[in-house]
Design a protein around this motif. Structure first.
Motif, short mmCIF file in Angstrom:
data_model
loop_
_atom_site.label_atom_id
_atom_site.label_comp_id
_atom_site.label_asym_id
_atom_site.label_seq_id
_atom_site.Cartn_x
_atom_site.Cartn_y
_atom_site.Cartn_z
N ALA A 12 0.81 -1.23 0.00
CA ALA A 12 0.00 0.00 0.00
C ALA A 12 0.84 1.28 0.00
CB ALA A 12 -0.92 0.00 1.22
N ASN A 13 2.17 1.15 -0.04
CA ASN A 13 2.98 2.37 0.11
C ASN A 13 3.30 3.06 -1.22
OD1 ASN A 13 4.78 0.50 -0.82
ND2 ASN A 13 6.26 0.72 0.86
N ARG A 14 2.92 2.45 -2.34
CA ARG A 14 3.15 3.11 -3.63
C ARG A 14 2.29 2.44 -4.71
NH1 ARG A 14 7.25 -0.63 -5.85
NH2 ARG A 14 8.45 -1.43 -4.12
N ALA A 157 7.38 -16.84 -14.55
CA ALA A 157 7.16 -16.88 -13.10
C ALA A 157 6.00 -15.97 -12.71
CB ALA A 157 8.44 -16.48 -12.36
N TYR A 158 6.04 -14.75 -13.21
CA TYR A 158 5.00 -13.76 -12.87
C TYR A 158 3.64 -14.24 -13.35
CZ TYR A 158 2.52 -9.27 -12.86
OH TYR A 158 1.61 -8.26 -12.65
N ARG A 159 3.57 -14.69 -14.60
CA ARG A 159 2.26 -15.06 -15.17
C ARG A 159 1.71 -16.33 -14.53
NH1 ARG A 159 3.67 -14.81 -21.36
NH2 ARG A 159 1.43 -14.80 -21.75
N TRP A 191 -2.43 -1.80 -17.87
CA TRP A 191 -0.99 -1.51 -17.85
C TRP A 191 -0.80 -0.15 -17.19
CZ3 TRP A 191 2.60 -0.09 -22.52
CH2 TRP A 191 3.94 -0.18 -22.11
N VAL A 192 -0.22 -0.17 -15.99
CA VAL A 192 -0.23 1.01 -15.12
C VAL A 192 1.19 1.52 -14.86
CG1 VAL A 192 -1.01 1.88 -12.88
CG2 VAL A 192 -2.30 0.06 -14.02
N LYS A 193 1.32 2.83 -14.91
CA LYS A 193 2.60 3.50 -14.67
C LYS A 193 2.97 3.40 -13.19
CE LYS A 193 2.53 7.32 -17.29
NZ LYS A 193 3.21 7.25 -18.54
N THR A 194 3.82 2.43 -12.86
CA THR A 194 4.30 2.24 -11.48
C THR A 194 5.73 1.70 -11.59
OG1 THR A 194 3.62 -0.08 -11.43
CG2 THR A 194 1.98 1.53 -10.67
N ASN A 195 6.35 1.42 -10.45
CA ASN A 195 7.68 0.78 -10.50
C ASN A 195 7.61 -0.51 -11.31
OD1 ASN A 195 8.33 2.76 -8.73
ND2 ASN A 195 9.30 1.43 -7.22
N1 LIG Z 1 1.59 -1.89 -12.99
C1 LIG Z 1 0.99 -2.70 -13.85
O1 LIG Z 1 0.96 -2.43 -15.08
C2 LIG Z 1 0.29 -3.95 -13.37
C3 LIG Z 1 -0.37 -4.72 -14.33
C4 LIG Z 1 -1.03 -5.87 -13.92
C5 LIG Z 1 -1.04 -6.23 -12.59
N2 LIG Z 1 -0.39 -5.45 -11.66
C6 LIG Z 1 -0.42 -5.90 -10.27
O2 LIG Z 1 -0.78 -4.84 -9.40
C7 LIG Z 1 -0.18 -5.02 -8.12
C8 LIG Z 1 0.49 -3.72 -7.70
O3 LIG Z 1 1.53 -3.46 -8.61
P1 LIG Z 1 2.16 -2.02 -8.88
O4 LIG Z 1 2.21 -1.86 -10.33
O5 LIG Z 1 1.50 -1.01 -8.03
O6 LIG Z 1 3.66 -2.31 -8.40
P2 LIG Z 1 4.70 -1.51 -7.50
O7 LIG Z 1 4.58 -0.04 -7.68
O8 LIG Z 1 6.00 -2.16 -7.74
O9 LIG Z 1 4.19 -1.83 -6.02
C9 LIG Z 1 4.31 -3.11 -5.50
C10 LIG Z 1 3.90 -3.04 -4.03
O10 LIG Z 1 4.03 -4.34 -3.47
C11 LIG Z 1 4.81 -4.26 -2.26
N3 LIG Z 1 5.50 -5.52 -2.07
C12 LIG Z 1 6.31 -6.20 -2.91
N4 LIG Z 1 6.75 -7.32 -2.32
C13 LIG Z 1 6.20 -7.36 -1.09
C14 LIG Z 1 6.26 -8.26 -0.01
N5 LIG Z 1 7.02 -9.37 -0.04
N6 LIG Z 1 5.55 -7.99 1.11
C15 LIG Z 1 4.78 -6.88 1.18
N7 LIG Z 1 4.69 -5.97 0.20
C16 LIG Z 1 5.40 -6.23 -0.92
C17 LIG Z 1 5.71 -3.04 -2.47
O11 LIG Z 1 6.12 -2.40 -1.28
P3 LIG Z 1 7.49 -2.76 -0.51
O12 LIG Z 1 8.53 -3.00 -1.56
O13 LIG Z 1 7.77 -1.60 0.39
O14 LIG Z 1 7.14 -3.97 0.25
C18 LIG Z 1 4.76 -2.10 -3.21
O15 LIG Z 1 3.94 -1.42 -2.31
C19 LIG Z 1 0.77 -6.20 -8.24
O16 LIG Z 1 0.17 -7.36 -7.71
C20 LIG Z 1 0.95 -6.35 -9.75
O17 LIG Z 1 1.25 -7.66 -10.14
C21 LIG Z 1 0.27 -4.33 -12.03
#
Ligand SMILES: NC(=O)c1ccc[n+]([C@@H]2O[C@H](COP(=O)([O-])OP(=O)(O)OC[C@H]3O[C@@H](n4cnc5c(N)ncnc54)[C@H](OP(=O)(O)O)[C@@H]3O)[C@@H](O)[C@H]2O)c1
Length: 236
Positions: A12-14, A157-159, A191-195
């Protein structure tokens, strides 16, 4: 007066998890925000608190089951229930790596974080949801895990971890058939702009949060046991 809903969001932190937390708080829920990075979590929690939202933060590595289970027990003692669980924490370490090149360490780490840890949290919160008769569980998946839509290789792995999470979603929905107001669904945010999604992605975290938040706030007549993208059923 109905009691304020209590929501637990992992990661939840980003990114999308932070946007989900804010949107749930905007709907008058009390949001328990969790992640590993304590400083970033504290900072984002403080920002939401000073904007007037009801939130609390707890450091949680979802793969540490003892820590996770102790936190759930502590939260239940404090709030008496958890109404909403968003299994959002996720990693994608093997993006665009061919299946034959991904190391078993990466496969295990990805399965632990994206799949097994989500299963553990579901197992932890469900008994309490069954006691109150109410629950909304949202598992963050991806369209890349859709078996029907699979037309390219790579990122195994991810998929595979998210396809397994989809399977877990379906199985629990069937097991919960007698609990009409406990709903469990999977969400693909786009597809979302994140890390994780990178800078070229087309959607903002707020846009990516739309479908999971919709699923987290479904009415009693809402669906359970399906996979959604843009609030529409997406093929498993
Ligand atoms: N961005 C996309 O395009 C996209 C597309 C499809 C699905 N998703 C899914 O959406 C979700 C969120 O992704 P995002 O894009 O927001 O990614 P992100 O910005 O990289 O954020 C991932 C989050 O997960 C936390 N995290 C990772 N490993 C963890 C662990 N072992 N324990 C607790 N927290 C953990 C991270 O915080 P810490 O590192 O501080 O723990 C961070 O808050 C994911 O499940 C991802 O697979 C994203």
């Amino acid at each position: 007066m109905t009691a304020q809903k209590i929501a637990l969001v992992t990661g939840a932190n980003r990114g999308i998890g932070l946007a989900i937390s804010q949107k749930l708080a905007e709907q008058d829920m009390h949001v328990i925000m969790t992640a590993r990075d304590k400083n970033l979590l504290q900072q984002e929690c403080d920002t939401l608190k000073s904007a007037g939202y009801s939130v609390e933060g707890h450091v949680l590595d979802v793969t540490g089951y003892e820590q996770a289970n102790a936190l759930i027990a502590q939260l239940i003692a404090k709030h008496q229930r958890i109404d909403v669980l968003i299994n959002n924490a996720g990693i994608a370490v093997d993006q665009w790596v061919p299946g034959s090149d991904v190391s078993m360490d990466v496969v295990k780490q990805t399965m632990e974080t994206n799949c097994f840890a989500s299963l553990n949290l579901i197992q932890q919160v469900l008994p309490h949801m069954k006691t109150t008769g109410y629950g909304r569980i949202v598992n963050m998946s991806t369209e890349l895990a859709s078996l029907e839509g699979m037309q390219m290789g790579m990122t195994l792995a991810y998929r595979a971890s998210k396809a397994a999470l989809n399977c877990i979603t379906k199985i629990f929905s069937i097991e919960l058939a007698d609990y009409a107001d406990i709903k469990i669904n999977a969400a693909a945010p786009g597809w979302v702009k994140t890390n994780l999604g990178g800078d070229d992605a087309e959607l903002t975290p707020e846009q990516g949060a739309d479908t999971p938040v919709w699923l987290a706030t479904l009415g009693s007549d809402g669906p359970s046991g399906d996979f959604y993208r843009e609030r529409k059923v997406y093929p498993w």
